[in-house]
Design an enzyme around this catalytic site. Structure first.
Site, PDB file in Angstrom:
ATOM      1  N   ARG A  51       0.787  -1.225   0.000  1.00 36.45           N
ATOM      2  CA  ARG A  51       0.000   0.000   0.000  1.00 36.45           C
ATOM      3  C   ARG A  51       0.819   1.276   0.000  1.00 36.45           C
ATOM      4  O   ARG A  51       0.550   2.187  -0.787  1.00 36.45           O
ATOM      5  CB  ARG A  51      -0.899   0.086   1.252  1.00 36.45           C
ATOM      6  CG  ARG A  51      -2.226  -0.555   1.149  1.00 36.45           C
ATOM      7  CD  ARG A  51      -2.575  -1.116   2.494  1.00 36.45           C
ATOM      8  NE  ARG A  51      -1.575  -2.099   2.822  1.00 36.45           N
ATOM      9  CZ  ARG A  51      -1.627  -3.363   2.398  1.00 36.45           C
ATOM     10  NH1 ARG A  51      -2.647  -3.770   1.716  1.00 36.45           N
ATOM     11  NH2 ARG A  51      -0.674  -4.225   2.671  1.00 36.45           N
ATOM     12  N   THR A  52       1.773   1.370   0.906  1.00 32.69           N
ATOM     13  CA  THR A  52       2.435   2.670   1.087  1.00 32.69           C
ATOM     14  C   THR A  52       3.194   3.051  -0.180  1.00 32.69           C
ATOM     15  O   THR A  52       3.074   4.170  -0.686  1.00 32.69           O
ATOM     16  CB  THR A  52       3.373   2.615   2.302  1.00 32.69           C
ATOM     17  OG1 THR A  52       2.644   2.074   3.404  1.00 32.69           O
ATOM     18  CG2 THR A  52       3.875   3.993   2.666  1.00 32.69           C
ATOM     19  N   LYS A  80      25.307  -3.648  -1.656  1.00 30.21           N
ATOM     20  CA  LYS A  80      26.784  -3.596  -1.762  1.00 30.21           C
ATOM     21  C   LYS A  80      27.378  -2.828  -0.587  1.00 30.21           C
ATOM     22  O   LYS A  80      28.585  -2.586  -0.550  1.00 30.21           O
ATOM     23  CB  LYS A  80      27.189  -2.893  -3.061  1.00 30.21           C
ATOM     24  CG  LYS A  80      26.657  -3.531  -4.313  1.00 30.21           C
ATOM     25  CD  LYS A  80      27.083  -2.676  -5.517  1.00 30.21           C
ATOM     26  CE  LYS A  80      26.093  -2.797  -6.643  1.00 30.21           C
ATOM     27  NZ  LYS A  80      26.226  -1.678  -7.597  1.00 30.21           N
ATOM     28  N   ARG A 101      11.087   3.907   3.297  1.00 30.37           N
ATOM     29  CA  ARG A 101      10.777   2.921   4.348  1.00 30.37           C
ATOM     30  C   ARG A 101      12.049   2.165   4.666  1.00 30.37           C
ATOM     31  O   ARG A 101      12.795   1.789   3.755  1.00 30.37           O
ATOM     32  CB  ARG A 101       9.699   1.939   3.871  1.00 30.37           C
ATOM     33  CG  ARG A 101       9.532   0.761   4.842  1.00 30.37           C
ATOM     34  CD  ARG A 101       8.327  -0.053   4.572  1.00 30.37           C
ATOM     35  NE  ARG A 101       7.115   0.694   4.871  1.00 30.37           N
ATOM     36  CZ  ARG A 101       5.893   0.163   4.839  1.00 30.37           C
ATOM     37  NH1 ARG A 101       5.740  -1.103   4.515  1.00 30.37           N
ATOM     38  NH2 ARG A 101       4.835   0.888   5.114  1.00 30.37           N
ATOM     39  N   HIS A 129       4.888   5.699  11.569  1.00 30.57           N
ATOM     40  CA  HIS A 129       4.392   5.549  10.187  1.00 30.57           C
ATOM     41  C   HIS A 129       3.435   6.726   9.948  1.00 30.57           C
ATOM     42  O   HIS A 129       2.225   6.565   9.891  1.00 30.57           O
ATOM     43  CB  HIS A 129       3.680   4.201  10.041  1.00 30.57           C
ATOM     44  CG  HIS A 129       3.403   3.787   8.629  1.00 30.57           C
ATOM     45  ND1 HIS A 129       3.482   4.651   7.548  1.00 30.57           N
ATOM     46  CD2 HIS A 129       3.039   2.583   8.130  1.00 30.57           C
ATOM     47  CE1 HIS A 129       3.176   3.982   6.442  1.00 30.57           C
ATOM     48  NE2 HIS A 129       2.909   2.721   6.768  1.00 30.57           N
TER      49      HIS A 129
HETATM   50  N1   CP Z   1      -0.243  -0.026   5.816  1.00 33.54           N
HETATM   51  C1   CP Z   1       0.959  -0.292   5.273  1.00 33.54           C
HETATM   52  O1   CP Z   1       1.978   0.284   5.635  1.00 33.54           O
HETATM   53  O2   CP Z   1       0.918  -1.262   4.314  1.00 33.54           O
HETATM   54  P1   CP Z   1       2.194  -1.734   3.476  1.00 33.54           P
HETATM   55  O3   CP Z   1       3.156  -2.382   4.443  1.00 33.54           O
HETATM   56  O4   CP Z   1       1.666  -2.686   2.441  1.00 33.54           O
HETATM   57  O5   CP Z   1       2.815  -0.510   2.863  1.00 33.54           O
END
Ligand code: CP
Length: 308
Positions: A51-52, A80, A101, A129
């Protein structure tokens, strides 16, 4: 230049403005179709995501911009041994904004300190998050009509669940919020959330193990997955993973207007039979996430004056 590391990087007024913009984007998509013409977002994902990453990419494409990036550390020069600091210096030459991320808490902050483009924390370890929180706030405000005077149940892995930590941080700033923290003893919220966020802000909360006994009290139930990737011990994960399974029987204990949210991905914690319940809004939440991220990109790039 602004970065987004935590929901607290925006004041309540700024967040309200962002959510107003997200609402306008939802209503008038065409006005925003060229706001980011010629702009690029880099999505640097050192940890899995559906999603993110895809919603950031969709958001930028919807705004007329384009996308570069990688979806795993293995497919980048991190494999590397390249540092996050060096990577962001490169990426600052290629893109206008970056969503990162990383499994290590604080890695996006390190990137931000070396970056010449805005950096968005798209999830750092078990820490924060913030764009999931903006998504959650937009969902709640759109469907409940307010972000105040709500009793919110947070259920599941409250120890490692970064979405929960960010959401609590954001919501304590609104009037009339109380929390019911539902988890096994082993997965209670970290002390810093209990003491430095909840107690310090005098926000009413209680910690319980049984979901059934509190279902009827809740305006919102925020379910979370047990975060397998944060456990040091697979046996411990297996023991914890099915601590809660929300099913139709449990939903029958809830109010008619209670909403069920989940940041997703779901594993076993919500039975698929709940998906057809009109109170289950976790797939709508995904759509709200695109509008929220579109609004965020516009604000961080300072492009509001480009809206037609
Ligand atoms: N909600 C969320 O962070 O989903 P993903 O890990 O799929 O990005």
């Amino acid at each position: 230049m602004r970065h987004l590391m935590s929901p607290l990087d925006f004041t309540v007024e700024e967040l309200d403005h962002l959510l107003d913009l997200a609402t306008d984007i939802e209503k008038h998509r065409e006005k925003y179709a060229h706001v980011c013409d010629g702009k690029k977002i880099a999505t640097l994902f050192y940890e899995p995501s559906t999603r993110t990453r895809l919603s950031f990419e969709t958001a930028m494409l919807n705004l007329g911009g384009s996308v570069i990036g990688f979806s795993s550390a293995d497919s980048s020069s991190a494999a590397k041994g390249e540092s996050v600091s060096d990577t962001i210096r490169m990426v600052s030459c290629y893109a206008d904004i970056c969503a990162m991320r990383h499994p290590k808490e604080g890695a996006p902050m390190v990137a931000a300190s070396k970056s010449s483009i805005p950096v968005i924390n798209a999830g750092d370890g078990g820490h924060q998050h913030p764009t999931q929180t903006i998504t959650d706030l937009h969902t709640i405000r759109s469907l409940k009509g307010r972000l105040s005077d709500l009793t919110i149940g947070l259920c599941g892995d409250l120890k490692f669940g970064r979405t929960v930590h960010s959401l609590i941080n954001a919501l304590v700033r609104y009037e009339g919020i109380s929390f019911v923290l539902i988890s096994p003893e082993e997965l209670r919220v970290p002390d810093y959330i209990r003491e430095d966020v909840l107690q310090k802000n005098h926000v009413p909360f209680k910690e319980v193990v049984s979901l059934d006994e509190v279902m009827g009290e809740l305006d919102l139930l925020y379910m979370t997955r047990v975060q397998r990737e944060r456990f040091f011990n697979e046996e411990e994960y297996i023991r914890m993973k099915d601590s809660y399974i929300l099913d139709a029987k449990k939903m029958s204990l809830a109010r008619e207007d209670m909403l069920v949210l989940h940041p997703l991905p779901r594993v076993n914690e919500i039975s698929v039979e709940v998906d057809d319940d009109p109170r289950a809004v976790y797939f709508r939440q995904v759509q709200y996430g695109v509008y929220a991220r579109m609004a965020l990109i516009i604000i961080l790039l300072g492009l509001e004056d480009k809206v037609c």
